[in-house]
Design an enzyme around this catalytic site. Sequence first.
Site, mmCIF file in Angstrom:
data_model
loop_
_atom_site.group_PDB
_atom_site.id
_atom_site.type_symbol
_atom_site.label_atom_id
_atom_site.label_comp_id
_atom_site.label_asym_id
_atom_site.label_seq_id
_atom_site.Cartn_x
_atom_site.Cartn_y
_atom_site.Cartn_z
ATOM 1 N N SER A 170 0.804 -1.226 0.000
ATOM 2 C CA SER A 170 0.000 0.000 0.000
ATOM 3 C C SER A 170 0.832 1.268 0.000
ATOM 4 O O SER A 170 0.318 2.343 -0.307
ATOM 5 C CB SER A 170 -0.938 0.014 1.218
ATOM 6 O OG SER A 170 -0.199 -0.064 2.421
ATOM 7 N N ASP A 227 -3.652 7.804 8.346
ATOM 8 C CA ASP A 227 -4.761 6.973 8.839
ATOM 9 C C ASP A 227 -4.353 5.967 9.916
ATOM 10 O O ASP A 227 -5.083 5.031 10.194
ATOM 11 C CB ASP A 227 -5.426 6.239 7.675
ATOM 12 C CG ASP A 227 -4.451 5.322 6.932
ATOM 13 O OD1 ASP A 227 -3.304 5.140 7.398
ATOM 14 O OD2 ASP A 227 -4.830 4.792 5.872
ATOM 15 N N HIS A 279 -0.474 4.643 7.364
ATOM 16 C CA HIS A 279 0.061 5.251 6.148
ATOM 17 C C HIS A 279 0.340 6.730 6.395
ATOM 18 O O HIS A 279 -0.236 7.329 7.309
ATOM 19 C CB HIS A 279 -0.931 5.105 4.993
ATOM 20 C CG HIS A 279 -1.321 3.688 4.710
ATOM 21 N ND1 HIS A 279 -2.539 3.153 5.120
ATOM 22 C CD2 HIS A 279 -0.665 2.691 4.084
ATOM 23 C CE1 HIS A 279 -2.601 1.889 4.747
ATOM 24 N NE2 HIS A 279 -1.485 1.575 4.129
#
Length: 384
Positions: A42, A336, A339
């Site tokens: 990610s 978040d 991240h």
Amino acid sequence: MAFSSFLSLPKSAAICILVFLLFAPGGNATGCYESIISFGDSLADTGNLVRMWNSFNISALLPYGETFFHRPTGRFSDGRLIIDFIAQSLGLPFLRPYLSAEDDGGEEINFEKGVNFAVAGATALDISFFEERGIYNAMTNTSLGTQLDWFQESFCTNTHSADCKEKLQSSLVLMGEIGGNDYNYAFMQGIPREEISSFVPKIISTISSAITKLIEFGAQSVVVPGNFPIGCLPLYLFFFKGSNQSEYDSKTGCINWLNEFSMYHNEQLKRELSRLRELHPNTTIIYADYYNAALDLYISPSNYGFNNTLSACCEGCMLSKSSTVCDDPSSFVNWDGIHFTEAAYEAIAQGLLHGPYTSPNVYEFCILKGSRGQTSSDHLRMNI
């Protein structure tokens, strides 16, 4: 690049570097590579996972993407990622996710300027490794092996293909970051620290094998990132919250033993990269020090305009559709819980592109590559 290393360069290359540093507009290294080929999770995914899921995916909803794109793009941030800043700096467009071919009805699309195989939630090791140990991955069953299969199917069906070799020789390959989720899933599911430590050699070996395969296909420029300081991430700070102050760094507030774990992974990775450089002297393998590039944001946040380092801008984003978003993401390091914000990614990217967190940094390497045609790693030994 150390001054002594600079003096050891051929005169023509040294002059090129000086001219470049003095006159390059905005430090933009355009024309160095024709494309970027990216693998990872990610931290680099520009939209693959969102195309794999037919159900709810948080990266497909606002506030993800609100800062730069003003819409969700499948990136796990409020805006651009490190890979986006690298692409922009090299004069290349944002990388299209590999699975975006599905957007065109399955027709073949042009990845001439690069392609991104990274998938949010991906692990370095195959999912069977975790299933055997009772570790659950709720996001995807995609691993680094899956991404290499995609690469081979779409670019290099034949190891000795001239087209494949030519494509890779003109591309910058970004190998990750990958491996972080192998640890994340295990830590968050209560696997003992000692057992997780035993994963490290297997993960490093898997990354090494992937790099070796890409070199065999023709890759000549490979950037390999290390792991971030996970002890500074809000999710880890919440999950491992304790009253023993000796476990926390007094300057940053990060959890020491978790950061030490990241450093252990990174040291093993750097050792393996040194071995690979000896085996493949005609390939330049650059270690990207994500750990220290990010840690500096926690040590000296005011230097980067941050006033909040240990809490997330978007509280609850990773858990539900309803969340509380801060007014100014650029003042936060974290987006978040796990991240980073676009502002943090940009600061990290600048440290990688201009130094000191890659050696040589990408700009210096571009000049050497252009001035000598094919760069010998004898003059590009990494200071690690």
